[in-house]
Scaffold this motif. Structure first.
Motif, short mmCIF file in Angstrom:
data_model
loop_
_atom_site.label_atom_id
_atom_site.label_comp_id
_atom_site.label_asym_id
_atom_site.label_seq_id
_atom_site.Cartn_x
_atom_site.Cartn_y
_atom_site.Cartn_z
N ARG A 120 -11.82 17.57 -7.83
CA ARG A 120 -10.75 17.49 -8.82
C ARG A 120 -9.60 16.66 -8.26
N VAL A 121 -8.77 16.19 -9.18
CA VAL A 121 -7.58 15.44 -8.81
C VAL A 121 -6.45 16.43 -8.59
N GLU A 122 -5.88 16.44 -7.41
CA GLU A 122 -4.84 17.41 -7.09
C GLU A 122 -3.44 16.84 -7.34
N GLU A 123 -3.25 15.58 -7.00
CA GLU A 123 -1.92 14.98 -7.15
C GLU A 123 -2.06 13.48 -7.38
N LEU A 161 -6.49 2.97 -13.32
CA LEU A 161 -6.40 2.05 -12.18
C LEU A 161 -6.90 2.71 -10.90
N LEU A 162 -6.57 3.97 -10.74
CA LEU A 162 -6.96 4.70 -9.54
C LEU A 162 -8.47 4.74 -9.38
N PHE A 163 -9.17 4.72 -10.50
CA PHE A 163 -10.63 4.79 -10.46
C PHE A 163 -11.28 3.47 -10.85
N GLY A 164 -10.62 2.37 -10.49
CA GLY A 164 -11.25 1.06 -10.62
C GLY A 164 -11.07 0.36 -11.94
N GLY A 165 -10.15 0.84 -12.79
CA GLY A 165 -9.93 0.19 -14.08
C GLY A 165 -9.37 -1.23 -13.93
N ALA A 205 2.71 -2.53 -8.63
CA ALA A 205 2.54 -1.13 -9.04
C ALA A 205 1.63 -0.46 -8.03
N THR A 206 1.93 0.78 -7.67
CA THR A 206 1.13 1.53 -6.70
C THR A 206 0.76 2.87 -7.29
N ILE A 207 -0.51 3.19 -7.20
CA ILE A 207 -1.01 4.50 -7.65
C ILE A 207 -1.77 5.12 -6.49
N GLU A 208 -1.40 6.33 -6.14
CA GLU A 208 -2.08 7.04 -5.05
C GLU A 208 -2.51 8.40 -5.54
N GLY A 209 -3.75 8.73 -5.31
CA GLY A 209 -4.27 10.02 -5.75
C GLY A 209 -4.82 10.83 -4.60
N ILE A 229 -7.07 8.24 -2.37
CA ILE A 229 -7.43 6.97 -3.00
C ILE A 229 -6.14 6.26 -3.37
N SER A 230 -6.07 4.96 -3.10
CA SER A 230 -4.85 4.21 -3.41
C SER A 230 -5.21 2.87 -4.02
N ARG A 231 -4.34 2.41 -4.94
CA ARG A 231 -4.56 1.13 -5.62
C ARG A 231 -3.21 0.46 -5.84
N THR A 232 -3.15 -0.82 -5.53
CA THR A 232 -1.94 -1.59 -5.83
C THR A 232 -2.30 -2.79 -6.69
#
Length: 579
Positions: free
Chosen positions: A14-17, A57-61, A75-79, A107-110
């Motif tokens: 699951r995604v916690e944060e 985005l976090l999952f490759g969008g 933009a930065t997304i971190e999960g 997992i991180s995406r910029t």
């Protein structure tokens, strides 16, 4: 069932944060998510949809630089995900060099304003496609701008198979075994027939080589023996002369009646006689006398051998020519088939075995052809059984989803599962599966992405996921606009179904309907900043009082409306009782 487990007691990923920076109107936001039903609300323009965009985005969008917050360079997304150590997802992370620490995966995406995108998985830089691949086992994002997971034909077929349950397990296992053997036989038969010319040429070369070896009939070590013999025959005169000269020096000329006084044997005899006469006077000299005697015996033996050797050596031009010719023939074989005569014989043995194999091709082709025909017949029967089970499951599934849609304010919509036959056998049968929807009775059934509008599609996906729940084990579902264009009783039903789905999976929903939000296990609200244009850390997790206030705002537009608060309390009570 406890949130966070999958029914077998194992930890469900699951995604916690989720942390979002510089995306759309969001400057910075942190979402702390529960394992069950999470709802995200907020005023129009506050950035609710950016939450779904960030998860995508976090999952490759697909990265869209126009979504970068004005004035931000990226933009930065971190999960942070909770996953089972040693499970499938953890193994996938380890395979790309990432790490899972304490059951948590980062997992991180910029995405830069220029459109460049980078991704990290478990602390390791990875291609964005790796996140997309990983997402198949982690999340299903249902939003108007996102590619729907269940719109993929392979996923639709796999989901239908899981929905069919035990009825399909045994026939699918039997089909899979037959299919694997069918594929092996077909590949081997294809190789034998398409490479017949090459194999025939190989067989001809082997036959030619074997005939050469058989004609020469080499013996192991023969090449070395002939080399020694050739050396001896080539130098016969020199060898005989040397032996004779040495014999004469040691023992004298055997043709003379008496030996000469200067040969080695005579001289040794004189030396021995001189010493023997006085040996009794000194033990040291006696020892020397014994050694002279031994030398005499040894020299006599060597002289005898030299005489015999000289007599055995004869010049034989005919034999020399024969030896040289045989060596030439053997050298030709060795040059082609080995390093020496022994390796030539080894090649011949191996070549004979290979030739037997090649000469059996015709018989083998006949056997494989018959086996392939039998396998094809069996495969056809087993594929037909799979189709029968899938058709029955498809009918049940279509009815169940259509009933769900009626409760979701789409009473005239009808979902069906269309099965068509593929051109050839596949690893799962010959069935191609496609989910279709007719928006009203007069409309033809169309593929989901063509038969429903954006808002309708989210509701259709919700209905499908609810029916598939447990059969399609994706641990996290994300819905955006699932409640577009509905209200009242239908909105309550949407909330109920999302809550039902959250019993077996984590659910994250962006909504503007209080009837949906009331069913959530965790309520997050995105708040605007004072100037009405930005959000800074504006995602807040609400307690009960906060939920009443937010639901009241959503119901009446006034946070402190007594009527709105009463209605909000009523909704929360209804949702609590419904669980």
């Amino acid at each position: 069932m406890k949130h966070g487990s999958d029914g077998s007691g194992q930890l469900r990923p699951r995604v916690e944060e989720v942390r979002i920076q510089g995306l759309g109107v969001i400057d910075e936001a942190v979402l702390e998510l529960s394992p069950g039903f999470n709802v995200v609300t907020g005023e129009t323009g506050a950035g609710k949809t950016m939450v779904v965009t960030g998860l995508g985005l976090l999952f490759g969008g697909r990265a869209d630089p126009s979504r970068i917050r004005p004035g931000a360079d990226k933009a930065t997304i971190e999960g942070t995900l909770v996953i089972e150590g040693g499970g499938r997802v953890a193994q996938q992370v380890e395979d790309v060099g990432g790490e899972v620490e304490g059951g948590e995966l980062i997992i991180s995406r910029t995405v830069s304003a220029e459109g460049r995108s980078r991704a990290w998985l478990g602390g390791r830089t990875v291609p964005v496609g790796t996140l997309t691949y990983l997402a198949d086992d982690l999340v299903a994002v249902h939003g108007q701008m996102d590619q729907q997971r269940l719109l993929q034909p392979a996923r639709q077929r796999a989901s239908l198979d899981r929905y069919a349950g035990n009825d399909l397990v045994k026939p699918l296992r039997a089909y899979t075994q037959t299919y694997k053997r069918h594929k092996q036989v077909a590949a081997l038969l294809d190789e034998l027939t398409t490479r017949a010319r090459e194999r025939s040429q190989e067989a001809d070369l082997l036959r030619f080589g074997l005939r050469e070896v058989e004609k020469v009939d080499p013996k192991a070590g023969e090449d070395q023996d002939l080399l020694v013999e050739e050396e001896r025959l080539s130098h016969a005169d020199a060898l005989r002369s040397a032996a004779t000269t040495a014999h004469t020096a040691l023992l004298g000329d055997p043709m003379e009646a008496t030996g000469g006084a200067d040969d080695v044997i005579s001289l040794l005899g004189e030396a021995r006689s001189a010493v023997e006469a006085v040996r009794d006077f000194d033990t040291q000299l006696a020892d020397m006398a014994d050694r002279l005697a031994e030398a005499g015996y040894l020299i006599a033996d060597v002289a005898t051998d030299l005489a015999a050797y000289a007599e055995s050596i004869e010049s034989d031009p005919a034999r020399l020519a024969a030896v040289q010719e045989r060596r030439s023939v053997l050298t030709g074989l060795i040059r082609k088939y080995g390093e020496d005569s022994a390796s030539v014989l080894a090649w011949a043995q191996e070549a004979a075995g290979r030739l037997t194999e090649l000469e059996g091709d015709d018989e083998r082709i006949g056997e494989l052809t018959r086996e392939l025909e039998e396998l094809t017949e069996r495969l056809t029967e087993q594929a037909a059984e799979l189709t029968r089970v899938r058709v029955a499951a498809a009918e049940r599934f279509g009815r169940a989803v259509t009933e769900e849609l009626t409760a979701l304010a789409m009473p005239h919509a009808r979902v069906t599962v269309e099965l068509s036959e593929a051109a050839e056998f596949g690893p799962d049968g010959v069935d191609e599966v496609e989910l279709r929807m007719a928006a009203h009775p007069a409309a033809p059934p169309l593929p989901l992405n063509k038969g429903a509008s954006g808002g309708e599609l989210s509701r259709v996906m919700l209905a499908i996921e609810v029916v598939f729940a447990g059969a399609d084990p994706v641990p996290t579902f994300v819905f955006d606009e699932v409640d577009a264009g509905v209200g009242g009783k239908a909105a309550v039903e949407i909330g109920r179904r999302l809550a039902r789905l959250a019993r077996t999976a984590q659910v994250i929903v962006v909504t503007h309907l209080p009837q949906v939000a009331a069913f959530a296990d965790q309520h997050l609200v995105v708040e605007k900043a004072g100037d009405g244009s930005v959000v800074r850390s504006g995602v807040v997790t609400l307690n009960h009082e906060g939920r009443v206030k937010e639901l009241s705002r959503m119901l009446a537009g006034l946070e402190d409306s007594e009527l709105g608060r009463a209605h909000a309390e009523e909704l929360l009570g209804l949702a609590a009782n419904d669980r």
